[in-house]
Enzyme design. Structure first.
Site, mmCIF file in Angstrom:
data_model
loop_
_atom_site.group_PDB
_atom_site.id
_atom_site.type_symbol
_atom_site.label_atom_id
_atom_site.label_comp_id
_atom_site.label_asym_id
_atom_site.label_seq_id
_atom_site.Cartn_x
_atom_site.Cartn_y
_atom_site.Cartn_z
ATOM 1 N N GLY A 7 0.848 -1.196 0.000
ATOM 2 C CA GLY A 7 0.000 0.000 0.000
ATOM 3 C C GLY A 7 0.875 1.235 0.000
ATOM 4 N N GLY A 9 0.742 4.233 -0.834
ATOM 5 C CA GLY A 9 0.079 5.524 -1.026
ATOM 6 C C GLY A 9 0.878 6.560 -0.255
ATOM 7 C CB SER A 10 -0.113 9.684 1.496
ATOM 8 O OG SER A 10 -0.951 10.079 0.452
ATOM 9 C CG LEU A 11 0.939 6.196 6.777
ATOM 10 C CD1 LEU A 11 1.640 7.363 7.454
ATOM 11 C CD2 LEU A 11 -0.205 5.685 7.642
ATOM 12 C CE LYS A 72 -6.823 5.964 0.929
ATOM 13 N NZ LYS A 72 -6.865 7.097 1.858
ATOM 14 C CG ASN A 96 -6.933 5.950 8.911
ATOM 15 O OD1 ASN A 96 -6.241 6.102 9.915
ATOM 16 N ND2 ASN A 96 -7.016 6.852 7.953
ATOM 17 C CE LYS A 177 -4.661 7.355 13.384
ATOM 18 N NZ LYS A 177 -5.029 6.749 12.181
ATOM 19 C CG ASN A 181 -8.720 7.987 11.878
ATOM 20 O OD1 ASN A 181 -8.137 6.981 12.229
ATOM 21 N ND2 ASN A 181 -8.063 8.995 11.333
ATOM 22 C CG ASN A 195 -6.508 17.382 10.032
ATOM 23 O OD1 ASN A 195 -7.368 17.213 9.169
ATOM 24 N ND2 ASN A 195 -5.550 16.506 10.270
HETATM 25 O O1 KPL Z 1 -5.234 9.685 10.519
HETATM 26 C C1 KPL Z 1 -5.522 10.788 10.096
HETATM 27 C C2 KPL Z 1 -6.087 10.838 8.729
HETATM 28 O O2 KPL Z 1 -6.112 11.896 8.123
HETATM 29 O O3 KPL Z 1 -6.500 9.767 8.257
HETATM 30 C C3 KPL Z 1 -5.393 12.004 10.969
HETATM 31 C C4 KPL Z 1 -4.735 11.598 12.267
HETATM 32 C C5 KPL Z 1 -6.732 12.599 11.215
HETATM 33 C C6 KPL Z 1 -4.439 13.049 10.423
HETATM 34 O O4 KPL Z 1 -4.947 13.765 9.371
#
Ligand code: KPL
Length: 296
Positions: A7, A9-11, A72, A96, A177, A181, A195
């Site tokens: 994955g 992607g960004s993270l 995702k 997430n 968490k 979210n 945010n």
């Molecule tokens: O996990 C996040 C997200 O954007 O999915 C946070 C912690 C809200 C940071 O933007």
């Protein structure tokens, strides 16, 4: 350590880039991003700027010491099926939403660790990820308690300079968490704000109510998360990531499906009594998704 980041992607790209400074990393993602990484390396810009040369592919490798899963939440089942044929010592989800570890554990033979991640990242172009906020990865056994595998994986992340906590209270952290979210993602996506707008703007109470509802559902399921703690977590993430666009706002801005089902939808499905704020946020985001998928 041989690490497959599933994955990219960004993270996933940010964590993969940080880890590639110390480990043998394969980024598993989509074209044209992985092709650009193969040709020119991965550029990380922002909080720290550097270039690394991880392997990059569209398919998972045959073997790795660790699979770090950052897809995702709606792609977890697909990632689990792809990883089922990969010889792994351990798997860590930093996704997430709730329920990802169970989906992975059903398909894999290795221990599956739960993780939460508060690093901020954004893919700015193929091959380049903006590092928008230093955060923390917390990881441990998904049911809580001590884990030697978690200690080993935590030491590997730490060696690469990733701020890491090996935690014995992952159920509380995962629900904490989820509360963040549930509070931040749909609210910022619907209001199209960063945010930081939740620190004092008109949507602040919507976010706090969503977090309180999530904490109540956590307690219904035996997880010790007080309303005040959930709201405090939201306030601290909002302050630390004020300039960030949440992942759901990024999805909406790019016309992509969101993770609402695994966030506000999960809270609504798990609740024993009504959670009107989460239900409303889930319905509004799903309405937007339906409009996009039908070309509206
Ligand atoms: O996990 C996040 C997200 O954007 O999915 C946070 C912690 C809200 C940071 O933007």
């Amino acid at each position: 350590m041989d690490i497959a980041v599933v994955g990219a992607g960004s993270l996933g790209s940010l964590l993969g880039g940080l880890l590639a400074r110390e480990h043998d990393v394969t980024l598993v993602g989509r074209e044209p991003h992985v092709g650009r990484v193969r040709e020119r390396g991965l550029r990380v810009t922002g909080v720290e700027s550097f270039c690394v040369e991880p392997a990059a592919a569209t398919e998972v490798p045959d073997a790795a010491d660790l699979a770090l899963v950052a897809v995702k939440s709606y792609d977890t089942a697909g990632a689990a099926a792809a990883l089922a044929d990969c010889a792994l010592d351990a798997c860590l989800s930093v996704q997430n939403g709730l329920g990802n570890e169970a989906t992975l554990a059903d398909a894999l033979d290795c221990p599956v660790l739960a993780g939460t991640c508060t690093y901020g990242a954004r893919l700015t172009e193929p091959g380049t990820v903006a590092y928008t906020g230093r955060g923390e990865v917390a990881l441990g056994a998904s049911e809580g308690g001590p884990s030697q595998v978690a200690e080993r994986v935590g030491a590997a992340l730490d060696a690469a300079g990733v701020v890491t906590t090996v935690a014995e209270d992952m159920p509380t952290r995962l629900w904490g968490k989820l509360a963040v979210n549930a509070a931040v993602n749909a609210t910022t996506a619907l209001a199209r704000v960063e945010n930081g707008a939740l620190a004092d703007g008109p949507a602040r109470e919507v976010a706090h109510d969503a977090a309180r509802e999530t904490a109540r559902v956590a307690r219904e399921r035996g997880v010790d998360l007080a309303d005040e703690r959930a709201v405090a977590l939201v306030e601290s993430v909002v302050a630390d990531t004020a300039a960030n666009r949440s992942s759901m706002l990024q999805d909406v801005a790019d016309g992509r499906r969101t993770e609402v089902d695994a966030i506000n939808g999960y809270v609504a499905d798990a609740a024993e009594s009504p959670v009107p704020v989460n239900e409303t946020l889930a319905r509004l985001v799903r309405a937007w998704e339906r409009g996009v998928s039908s070309g509206g």
